[in-house]
Design a protein around this motif. Structure first.
Motif, PDB file in Angstrom:
ATOM      1  N   ARG C 293     -35.566 -16.931 -23.905  1.00  0.00           N
ATOM      2  CA  ARG C 293     -34.157 -17.071 -24.272  1.00  0.00           C
ATOM      3  C   ARG C 293     -33.494 -18.256 -23.611  1.00  0.00           C
ATOM      4  O   ARG C 293     -32.262 -18.334 -23.568  1.00  0.00           O
ATOM      5  CB  ARG C 293     -33.400 -15.802 -23.908  1.00  0.00           C
ATOM      6  CG  ARG C 293     -33.722 -14.644 -24.812  1.00  0.00           C
ATOM      7  CD  ARG C 293     -32.845 -13.465 -24.520  1.00  0.00           C
ATOM      8  NE  ARG C 293     -33.205 -12.798 -23.294  1.00  0.00           N
ATOM      9  CZ  ARG C 293     -32.421 -11.954 -22.645  1.00  0.00           C
ATOM     10  NH1 ARG C 293     -31.208 -11.696 -23.100  1.00  0.00           N
ATOM     11  NH2 ARG C 293     -32.823 -11.377 -21.542  1.00  0.00           N
ATOM     12  N   LEU C 294     -34.277 -19.166 -23.064  1.00  0.00           N
ATOM     13  CA  LEU C 294     -33.692 -20.326 -22.390  1.00  0.00           C
ATOM     14  C   LEU C 294     -32.742 -21.081 -23.334  1.00  0.00           C
ATOM     15  O   LEU C 294     -31.668 -21.530 -22.950  1.00  0.00           O
ATOM     16  CB  LEU C 294     -34.783 -21.284 -21.894  1.00  0.00           C
ATOM     17  CG  LEU C 294     -35.480 -20.869 -20.588  1.00  0.00           C
ATOM     18  CD1 LEU C 294     -36.543 -21.881 -20.219  1.00  0.00           C
ATOM     19  CD2 LEU C 294     -34.483 -20.733 -19.456  1.00  0.00           C
ATOM     20  N   ARG C 306     -20.093 -20.005 -17.765  1.00  0.00           N
ATOM     21  CA  ARG C 306     -20.528 -20.447 -16.450  1.00  0.00           C
ATOM     22  C   ARG C 306     -21.894 -19.856 -16.125  1.00  0.00           C
ATOM     23  O   ARG C 306     -22.236 -18.757 -16.570  1.00  0.00           O
ATOM     24  CB  ARG C 306     -19.549 -19.977 -15.385  1.00  0.00           C
ATOM     25  CG  ARG C 306     -18.237 -20.673 -15.434  1.00  0.00           C
ATOM     26  CD  ARG C 306     -17.569 -20.475 -14.096  1.00  0.00           C
ATOM     27  NE  ARG C 306     -16.199 -20.969 -14.096  1.00  0.00           N
ATOM     28  CZ  ARG C 306     -15.490 -21.067 -12.990  1.00  0.00           C
ATOM     29  NH1 ARG C 306     -16.012 -20.693 -11.836  1.00  0.00           N
ATOM     30  NH2 ARG C 306     -14.258 -21.530 -13.039  1.00  0.00           N
ATOM     31  N   PHE C 307     -22.618 -20.563 -15.296  1.00  0.00           N
ATOM     32  CA  PHE C 307     -23.939 -20.059 -14.907  1.00  0.00           C
ATOM     33  C   PHE C 307     -23.831 -18.672 -14.276  1.00  0.00           C
ATOM     34  O   PHE C 307     -24.653 -17.790 -14.520  1.00  0.00           O
ATOM     35  CB  PHE C 307     -24.619 -21.017 -13.931  1.00  0.00           C
ATOM     36  CG  PHE C 307     -25.978 -20.545 -13.533  1.00  0.00           C
ATOM     37  CD1 PHE C 307     -26.188 -19.868 -12.332  1.00  0.00           C
ATOM     38  CD2 PHE C 307     -27.057 -20.703 -14.404  1.00  0.00           C
ATOM     39  CE1 PHE C 307     -27.450 -19.409 -11.988  1.00  0.00           C
ATOM     40  CE2 PHE C 307     -28.312 -20.227 -14.060  1.00  0.00           C
ATOM     41  CZ  PHE C 307     -28.514 -19.573 -12.849  1.00  0.00           C
ATOM     42  N   ILE C 393     -35.512 -20.343 -12.517  1.00  0.00           N
ATOM     43  CA  ILE C 393     -35.978 -21.192 -13.614  1.00  0.00           C
ATOM     44  C   ILE C 393     -34.833 -21.546 -14.549  1.00  0.00           C
ATOM     45  O   ILE C 393     -34.684 -22.687 -15.002  1.00  0.00           O
ATOM     46  CB  ILE C 393     -37.108 -20.485 -14.403  1.00  0.00           C
ATOM     47  CG1 ILE C 393     -38.316 -20.276 -13.488  1.00  0.00           C
ATOM     48  CG2 ILE C 393     -37.498 -21.279 -15.637  1.00  0.00           C
ATOM     49  CD1 ILE C 393     -39.417 -19.465 -14.102  1.00  0.00           C
ATOM     50  N   LEU C 394     -34.001 -20.553 -14.816  1.00  0.00           N
ATOM     51  CA  LEU C 394     -32.869 -20.773 -15.707  1.00  0.00           C
ATOM     52  C   LEU C 394     -31.928 -21.819 -15.132  1.00  0.00           C
ATOM     53  O   LEU C 394     -31.427 -22.704 -15.827  1.00  0.00           O
ATOM     54  CB  LEU C 394     -32.131 -19.452 -15.902  1.00  0.00           C
ATOM     55  CG  LEU C 394     -30.999 -19.466 -16.927  1.00  0.00           C
ATOM     56  CD1 LEU C 394     -31.548 -19.777 -18.305  1.00  0.00           C
ATOM     57  CD2 LEU C 394     -30.274 -18.144 -16.934  1.00  0.00           C
ATOM     58  N   ARG C 395     -31.702 -21.695 -13.825  1.00  0.00           N
ATOM     59  CA  ARG C 395     -30.790 -22.621 -13.167  1.00  0.00           C
ATOM     60  C   ARG C 395     -31.258 -24.055 -13.303  1.00  0.00           C
ATOM     61  O   ARG C 395     -30.454 -24.978 -13.482  1.00  0.00           O
ATOM     62  CB  ARG C 395     -30.771 -22.267 -11.667  1.00  0.00           C
ATOM     63  CG  ARG C 395     -29.459 -22.273 -11.072  1.00  0.00           C
ATOM     64  CD  ARG C 395     -28.868 -23.155 -10.174  1.00  0.00           C
ATOM     65  NE  ARG C 395     -27.583 -22.681  -9.696  1.00  0.00           N
ATOM     66  CZ  ARG C 395     -26.443 -23.047 -10.224  1.00  0.00           C
ATOM     67  NH1 ARG C 395     -26.434 -23.813 -11.273  1.00  0.00           N
ATOM     68  NH2 ARG C 395     -25.326 -22.624  -9.710  1.00  0.00           N
ATOM     69  N   LYS C 396     -32.581 -24.174 -13.204  1.00  0.00           N
ATOM     70  CA  LYS C 396     -33.118 -25.533 -13.252  1.00  0.00           C
ATOM     71  C   LYS C 396     -33.072 -26.132 -14.659  1.00  0.00           C
ATOM     72  O   LYS C 396     -33.118 -27.339 -14.817  1.00  0.00           O
ATOM     73  CB  LYS C 396     -34.576 -25.527 -12.757  1.00  0.00           C
ATOM     74  CG  LYS C 396     -34.698 -25.243 -11.282  1.00  0.00           C
ATOM     75  CD  LYS C 396     -35.775 -26.114 -10.650  1.00  0.00           C
ATOM     76  CE  LYS C 396     -35.725 -25.993  -9.152  1.00  0.00           C
ATOM     77  NZ  LYS C 396     -36.895 -25.308  -8.622  1.00  0.00           N
ATOM     78  N   SER C 397     -33.013 -25.263 -15.647  1.00  0.00           N
ATOM     79  CA  SER C 397     -33.048 -25.819 -17.003  1.00  0.00           C
ATOM     80  C   SER C 397     -31.698 -26.418 -17.371  1.00  0.00           C
ATOM     81  O   SER C 397     -30.657 -25.922 -16.966  1.00  0.00           O
ATOM     82  CB  SER C 397     -33.421 -24.719 -17.996  1.00  0.00           C
ATOM     83  OG  SER C 397     -32.311 -23.889 -18.240  1.00  0.00           O
ATOM     84  N   GLU C 401     -31.318 -30.087 -22.666  1.00  0.00           N
ATOM     85  CA  GLU C 401     -32.743 -30.165 -22.970  1.00  0.00           C
ATOM     86  C   GLU C 401     -33.202 -29.004 -23.819  1.00  0.00           C
ATOM     87  O   GLU C 401     -34.011 -29.156 -24.736  1.00  0.00           O
ATOM     88  CB  GLU C 401     -33.560 -30.202 -21.674  1.00  0.00           C
ATOM     89  CG  GLU C 401     -33.404 -31.521 -20.936  1.00  0.00           C
ATOM     90  CD  GLU C 401     -33.891 -31.448 -19.502  1.00  0.00           C
ATOM     91  OE1 GLU C 401     -33.796 -32.463 -18.793  1.00  0.00           O
ATOM     92  OE2 GLU C 401     -34.345 -30.370 -19.082  1.00  0.00           O
ATOM     93  N   VAL C 402     -32.690 -27.814 -23.480  1.00  0.00           N
ATOM     94  CA  VAL C 402     -33.207 -26.639 -24.192  1.00  0.00           C
ATOM     95  C   VAL C 402     -32.614 -26.429 -25.574  1.00  0.00           C
ATOM     96  O   VAL C 402     -33.209 -25.790 -26.441  1.00  0.00           O
ATOM     97  CB  VAL C 402     -33.027 -25.340 -23.356  1.00  0.00           C
ATOM     98  CG1 VAL C 402     -33.955 -25.354 -22.169  1.00  0.00           C
ATOM     99  CG2 VAL C 402     -31.591 -25.161 -22.921  1.00  0.00           C
TER     100      VAL C 402
END
Lengths: 244, 230, 405
Positions: C293-294, C306-307, C393-397, C401-402
């Protein structure tokens, strides 16, 4: 007519057959006497072969007795002292007097088919059992001995054959409570020893599966009865003193 | 009309300092007014999408400043930028990008919910927007049960529902058939007129380009043409 | 906002029903297993201890000084009546009984064995700790004339006797003689207390006193109301009666205490293994769920989420799964434990093997509230931890890009 027979019978009854108690009493007296001194050998047969022991015994009545092992060499000097219900043993090799505790009482005496307890308790037939005369033939009486309610004996029943001639036991059969024959003790070869007749050959034959093939023989070499025995024999000191 | 969007000397370099370094945008100067209907066009790789992303605050410029309605978004931190997107910018993507677990209605009211609006006012606005886009009957359906054209209309509704000042649409008609594409553009035009929302979209569809009121052409990361069309 | 987060979390979970059901089942099953293990092991240990306590030492035993080191028939309890009076009036004492203890020999016509002789008062034993519940053959009774005996079942088996048979008991009496008594076996006991089952012979206390020539008993066994305060009682006994020593069951059965600790260790290890397995399983599923779901999350961020809000959504999903799994697992586990607490787990086919360890053939499970509180924490720890890496991982994406195909 009838009453006469009855009266006669009544009069004769005390004279009729000995009572079981009387028979037992006589047997005990014959076997023990006031005091006795004996030389015995004991042969134990097991599946592994046979073992012979020679010993000397001194006893006063049924309360005190002293036994010393003479043979084989390795057991020479081992002494036993019994006073009433207690038994002590002295083993010269380790120079120790051991009081035979309850747990050892039922172990076999010196590896034979007699237990320590047998030696201590044989005296208590009169006290512990109710005697009943079962049968009587030309040669012997057959007595049934049933343990009294409170008696601390493991047997359910004993059956004893007594010779009428000598008032000596010829055979004692030991049964457990369920009626299984556990062992047979036979007294044979009556000879004149000292002042009386005495069975000089005893055989204890176990009857159970577990003890099949074993037997213990006791041969009475010599015996003297009712002679004074030094009371020193019946002290604990005697164990060590007379060991040598 | 006031100056709404100002881009000054904006540049974007991807993977700076690495062998994969790319100058996507160089020296972009652009000024747009409120309520404009603008198309960004140019060949593939000319930087259209990158420019849109920068304007929408989805990416950071490597140099220069971008001002939207007076606010310098290049200077904002992540959460503030996020809030800016929530409150003032709407996005329409080529691939619709509806939330698959939400119904059409839930998708449309999503940003309003983020803004903290109560349910009744959300319901009112959703109905209003749905009517404009002709999707009132589809509100309870899941995106998986909608056609491409329907999904895109829902996406537009979502972008518009929260009354943003600016809508950025990246090739909105690329996945639609010509009929749906035409219908979509008409609706967007209508929204632009009725709600005075500035709409910037990128496209290389001539039909779409034809509908714009201003055309900005990009080539190799530079603006080569910027003219109004009546 | 709260509502939106949970609504979104719930919607996501319901959309992927199979996967959600899978994770909930994993949690529920692990929880069920854990609860069952805990309850049954605790029950087992409790029973083991219970057997030792009920059949032999009670919670506290009082002996004459030196008796434990060298159990001599002469070491009777002095001031026995005073001790009994003291106990009778003590607020923490529930009940107490006295016993004669002796080593001896038990014999039949064919066999003889070492015996541990217990001279007891049958009526008092029943009220004190229900010793009668261990009768497996015959009855808990010494007969009118008090000439009965009760034997441990292994002893009875070795001697090949059953109720009705005669035995002769011999032991050393007070006056150094060997005293013997004939008793009739009235019943056979199975306590799962190994020493009693293998060599225990129970007779009437009065008969034992008569046989051994005793005035007083050797042991007073005490049950208390509040075991946590037993140390106070011990101190009081120590001060008032310096000639005696008291021992708690832990002091008398250090092996049992160690068994218990060993079981707890074993339990904790099993717990940890099951927990880790469940956590890894959950992690795997949550990871895949987030990774796929990225794009979706990227879109949400793009349109202004927001994150922190997205993280909250993912935590919420995890939380909901945790709650559901915990509820299902607790219900299942709780119901099973209730069943085993009431009816017991029947391991009778293994009873011989278990008997070697002093474990009852039928184990009754325990249920303690701690099981549920601990597992609640465990479930939530598992679900929480499983979310951390996917979130990283989500934070880094980057949304940009996704989103783009």
């Amino acid at each position: 007519m009838m009453t006469k027979v009855l009266a006669l019978l009544l009069l004769c009854s005390p004279l009729l057959a000995q009572s079981a108690q009387e028979i037992i009493q006589k047997v005990e007296d014959n076997l023990r006497g006031e005091s006795a001194q004996m030389e015995l050998s004991m042969i134990v047969h097991t599946s592994r072969g046979k073992r012979t022991m020679k010993m000397q015994s001194y006893s006063v009545g049924d309360e005190k007795s002293f036994i010393k092992i003479l043979y084989p060499l390795k057991d020479r000097g081992i002494t036993f002292l019994k006073i009433d219900d207690t038994m002590w043993q002295y083993v010269p090799r380790i120079e120790r007097i051991i009081k035979i505790p309850a747990s050892m009482m039922l172990q076999s005496w010196m590896g034979s088919d007699f237990s320590n307890d047998d030696l201590v308790k044989e005296s208590s037939i009169a006290e512990d059992y109710r005697q009943k005369l079962l049968a009587s033939d030309a040669e012997s009486y057959t007595l049934e001995l049933l343990p009294k309610e409170q008696a601390a004996v493991v047997w359910g029943r004993l059956q004893m054959r007594v010779s009428k001639k000598y008032f000596l036991p010829t055979e004692v059969k030991y049964y457990d409570e369920k009626g299984t024959l556990i062992r047979i003790l036979s007294y044979k070869e009556v000879k004149k020893l000292g002042d009386r007749f005495y069975p000089t050959y005893w055989v204890m034959l176990p009857q159970t599966e577990e003890k099949k093939g074993r037997k213990t023989e006791v041969i009475v070499k010599d015996a003297t009865f009712n002679e004074a025995i030094d009371p020193a024999y019946f002290t604990k000191r005697a164990l060590k003193r007379f060991s040598r | 009309m006031s100056k709404f969007i100002t881009l000054s000397n904006v540049s974007k370099i991807f993977n700076p300092g690495t062998p994969l370094e790319v100058d996507a945008l160089q020296d972009i100067d652009l000024v747009l007014d409120r309520g404009e209907f603008v198309v960004l066009s140019g060949p593939s790789g000319s930087g259209k999408t990158t420019l849109l992303n920068l304007m929408g605050g989805l990416d950071r410029a490597s140099g220069g400043t971008i001002r939207i309605d007076g606010k310098e978004i290049t200077a904002l931190h992540e959460d503030a930028l996020c809030d800016e997107r929530r409150d003032n910018i709407g996005f329409i993507f080529q691939a619709y990008n509806l939330i698959p677990v939400f119904s059409a209605k839930e998708n449309i009211e999503y940003v309003m919910k983020l803004q903290g609006r109560d349910q009744p006012s959300c319901d009112r606005r959703v109905t209003e927007v749905a009517k404009k886009l002709g999707i009132e009957k589809l509100l309870h359906k899941l995106p998986s049960n909608l056609s491409g054209g329907q999904q895109q209309r829902v996406a537009v509704a979502r972008a518009v529902a929260s009354k943003p000042k600016l809508i950025l649409a990246d090739e909105p008609t690329a996945n639609l058939d010509s009929v749906s594409a035409g219908e979509l553009m008409d609706m967007m035009e209508k929204l632009n007129r009725e709600e005075n929302i500035t709409i910037i979209f990128s496209s290389h569809d001539p039909m779409v380009i034809g509908k714009a009121k201003r055309s900005v052409v990009l080539k190799d990361g530079k603006v080569i043409k910027n003219e109004t069309v009546s | 906002m709260f509502k939106l987060i949970f609504k979104s979390a719930l919607a996501s979970l319901l959309r992927r029903k199979l996967r959600t059901a899978l994770v909930i089942t994993m949690i529920a099953m692990s929880l069920w297993g854990l609860l069952l293990m805990q309850g049954i092991y605790d029950g087992m240990v409790q029973q083991m201890i219970g057997n030792a306590v009920r059949s032999d030492s009670s919670q506290l035993s009082i002996f004459a000084k030196g008796f434990r080191a060298q159990p001599d028939v002469k070491l009777q309890l002095q001031k026995q009546q005073e001790i009994k009076n003291f106990l009778a009036h003590h607020p923490n004492v529930k009940s107490h009984i006295s016993r004669i203890l002796s080593r001896g020999l038990i014999a039949t016509a064919r066999y003889n064995r070492n015996a541990l002789i217990y001279g007891i008062d049958p009526g008092a034993e029943i009220t004190h700790a229900s010793l009668n519940r261990y009768v497996v053959e015959g009855a808990f009774d010494f007969g009118d004339k008090r000439r009965g005996a009760l034997l441990g079942y292994k002893l009875a088996k070795k001697l090949k006797i059953s109720p009705g048979d005669k035995v002769v008991l011999s032991a050393q009496s007070m006056d150094q003689q060997i005293a013997s008594v004939a008793l009739r076996v009235k019943g056979v006991l199975r306590t799962n207390n190994l020493s009693i089952d293998e060599s225990g012979v129970f007779m009437h206390k009065q008969r034992a006193k008569a046989m051994l020539g005793l005035e007083n008993a050797h042991q007073i066994a005490v049950m208390v109301h509040d075991y946590s305060r037993v140390a106070t009682l011990q101190t009081q006994l120590r001060t008032k009666f310096p000639g005696v020593k008291s021992y708690t069951w832990e002091q008398l059965y250090p092996a049992l205490q160690q068994s218990r600790e060993l079981m707890e260790l074993f339990n904790s290890i099993s717990y940890a293994i099951v927990f880790c397995t469940a956590a890894i399983g959950i992690f795997g599923v949550v990871l895949v769920s987030v990774l796929e779901r990225l794009r979706e999350f990227g879109v949400l961020r793009a349109i202004g989420t927001r994150f922190g809000v997205i993280a909250a959504m993912i935590f919420a999903e995890s939380f909901l799964i945790g709650v559901a799994g915990f509820a299902a697992g607790s219900l299942l586990g709780g119901a099973t434990l209730e069943y085993f607490a009431a009816f017991g787990l029947d391991l009778r086919s293994f009873s011989d093997a278990l008997g070697e360890f002093g474990i009852d053939a039928v184990t009754y499970a325990m249920i303690k509230p701690e099981y549920f509180t601990t597992s609640f924490v465990a479930v939530f720890a598992a679900t929480f931890l499983s979310v951390l890496i996917p979130l990283r991982i989500l934070r880094k994406s980057k949304p940009v890009e996704v989103i783009n195909e």
